[in-house]
Write an enzyme that holds these catalytic residues in place. Structure first.
Site, short mmCIF file in Angstrom:
data_model
loop_
_atom_site.label_atom_id
_atom_site.label_comp_id
_atom_site.label_asym_id
_atom_site.label_seq_id
_atom_site.Cartn_x
_atom_site.Cartn_y
_atom_site.Cartn_z
N GLY A 189 4.38 2.67 -9.15
CA GLY A 189 5.36 3.72 -8.52
C GLY A 189 5.01 5.10 -8.53
O GLY A 189 4.02 5.66 -8.26
N GLY A 234 -1.95 6.06 0.06
CA GLY A 234 -1.77 7.36 -0.16
C GLY A 234 -1.27 8.29 1.04
O GLY A 234 -0.01 9.07 1.01
N ASP A 235 -1.65 7.87 2.22
CA ASP A 235 -1.31 8.51 3.50
C ASP A 235 -0.01 7.97 3.89
O ASP A 235 0.65 8.93 4.35
CB ASP A 235 -2.51 8.69 4.49
CG ASP A 235 -3.95 9.03 4.25
OD1 ASP A 235 -3.65 10.00 3.43
OD2 ASP A 235 -4.74 8.50 4.55
N ALA A 278 -13.71 9.09 12.54
CA ALA A 278 -13.73 7.56 12.89
C ALA A 278 -14.42 6.94 11.49
O ALA A 278 -15.27 7.43 10.99
CB ALA A 278 -14.75 7.41 13.90
P1 ADP Z 1 -3.79 6.95 -3.36
O1 ADP Z 1 -3.88 5.72 -2.48
O2 ADP Z 1 -3.71 8.32 -3.03
O3 ADP Z 1 -4.50 6.41 -4.76
P2 ADP Z 1 -1.64 5.26 -4.68
O4 ADP Z 1 -2.55 4.19 -5.19
O5 ADP Z 1 -0.99 5.80 -5.82
O6 ADP Z 1 -2.46 6.48 -4.08
O7 ADP Z 1 -0.50 4.70 -3.84
C1 ADP Z 1 0.38 5.52 -3.21
C2 ADP Z 1 1.66 4.65 -2.96
O8 ADP Z 1 1.49 3.64 -2.48
C3 ADP Z 1 2.13 4.62 -4.50
O9 ADP Z 1 2.91 5.71 -5.36
C4 ADP Z 1 3.13 3.24 -4.14
O10 ADP Z 1 4.36 3.59 -3.80
C5 ADP Z 1 2.35 2.72 -3.18
N1 ADP Z 1 1.47 1.32 -3.66
C6 ADP Z 1 0.03 1.59 -3.92
N2 ADP Z 1 -0.51 0.53 -4.41
C7 ADP Z 1 0.42 -0.54 -4.68
C8 ADP Z 1 0.85 -1.80 -4.97
N3 ADP Z 1 -0.42 -2.42 -5.44
N4 ADP Z 1 2.02 -2.06 -4.99
C9 ADP Z 1 3.21 -1.62 -4.41
N5 ADP Z 1 3.18 -0.36 -4.06
C10 ADP Z 1 1.94 0.43 -3.97
#
Ligand code: ADP
Ligand code: NA
Length: 313
Positions: free
Chosen positions: A234, A262-263, A16
């Site tokens: 990306g 990320g999830d 939660a």
């Molecule tokens: P985490 O949340 O584990 O740190 P990331 O920030 O790399 O992982 O985000 C995971 C995925 O979500 C990225 O590879 C991308 O595809 C998408 N993502 C995250 N932030 C953005 C953003 N600002 N714009 C577009 N896509 C995003």
């Protein structure tokens, strides 16, 4: 195409999320007043199971919650999205895991996690879920539950022909025999750089300004394939089918709250791998799900249906 009963079985955490907004954080011995408490379903395991189901996948969660109100909230949220809960065990006398989150004026999060029932997940739970895991195309793992449970799940999946995806979050050392089963290992760029600090980083190479170099260096540490997420920049993918790392763009979206990106990404990746995509194609789809999650507040509340995915970047 798979003929297995489940696209993705997640073995992982359910928490939660208890969220309070603050103007500033208290120092030692200090008290500050915050906003009304908001309570949301979360935890990387539950989030990923919900994200798979919302995209139309057949998903199940193997995990542990407590016999309290937070456990009931989590069960309701998972059930509402159609996640199978036959192997979500209620643990008497133990609280459900919680993440205590303060959100500052700039939207920055400070988080304390109390694992609670998640810390009681072990190899016996994995053994009890043996038939479910054997019927999964992909078994999705993270590190918010004890490592022995993660290892048992990876070996159970691999032993019955399932594909193991490990999201290295929160970052922690991974034993070589577990790493060797990961197809792929999914990390963000910060975790990837940290991993290689502890290992042998190739001289003059593989800093975080060079994601392809990072991916290649990480691939040499033993996983079958590697996916590094780069936020708005990306994804970079390495696998046996491609001589050089493959770069995938993120869709352009207005970022509101990156919680859950990320999830959503990992869940969508697992779903597309379960449906037979090659890794770069699965990553291209997953980047759309990750981007969708940053367009809206929260984690599960921001996860898209297949109709809501933005166009590829
Ligand atoms: P985490 O949340 O584990 O740190 P990331 O920030 O790399 O992982 O985000 C995971 C995925 O979500 C990225 O590879 C991308 O595809 C998408 N993502 C995250 N932030 C953005 C953003 N600002 N714009 C577009 N896509 C995003
Ligand atoms: Na979000």
């Amino acid at each position: 195409m798979t003929t297995r009963d489940w696209d993705v079985v997640v073995v992982g955490s359910a928490n939660a999320d208890l969220v309070v907004g603050v103007d500033r954080r208290p120092g030692p011995g200090e008290t500050v007043l915050g906003s009304d408490l908001a309570t949301h379903p979360g935890g990387k395991g539950a989030n990923q199971a919900v994200a798979v189901a919302r995209l139309g996948g057949r998903a199940a969660l193997v995990g542990r919650i407590g016999d309290d109100g937070h456990g009931a909230l989590l069960r309701d949220a998972l059930a509402a999205d159609g996640v199978d809960l036959a192997q979500l065990t209620t643990t008497p006398g133990v609280p459900t895991g919680v993440a205590m989150i303060t959100v500052g004026p700039d939207g920055d999060n400070s988080i304390v996690v109390s694992p609670g029932a998640n810390a009681r997940l072990g190899p016996a739970d994995v053994a009890a879920a043996r038939d479910l895991i054997a019927a999964a195309s992909v078994v999705s793992l993270q590190l918010e539950v004890p490592l022995p449970a993660v290892e048992a799940a990876a070996h159970a999946a691999a032993g019955t022909g399932g594909r193991v995806v490990l999201n290295l979050s929160p970052p922690a050392p991974v034993p070589a025999d577990l790493l060797a089963l990961c197809d792929p290992l999914v990390v963000n760029e910060h975790e990837a750089a940290r991993l290689l600090d502890e290992d042998a980083r190739p001289a003059g190479h593989a800093d975080s300004a060079d994601p392809a170099g990072l991916a290649a260096a990480l691939a040499r540490t033993g996983p079958r394939s590697v996916v590094i997420t780069l936020g708005a920049d990306g994804v970079v993918v390495t696998d046996a089918a491609h001589a050089a790392p493959v770069r995938v763009a993120s869709p352009r979206v207005k970022a509101v709250d990156t919680t859950g990106a990320g999830d959503a990404f990992t869940a969508a990746l697992c779903l597309r791998l379960a449906r037979g995509d090659a890794l770069p194609d699965a990553a291209r789809y997953a980047a759309r799900a990750g981007a969708a999650a940053v367009r809206a507040h929260g984690a599960q509340s921001s996860f898209p249906t297949a109709d809501e995915l933005p166009e590829p970047g």
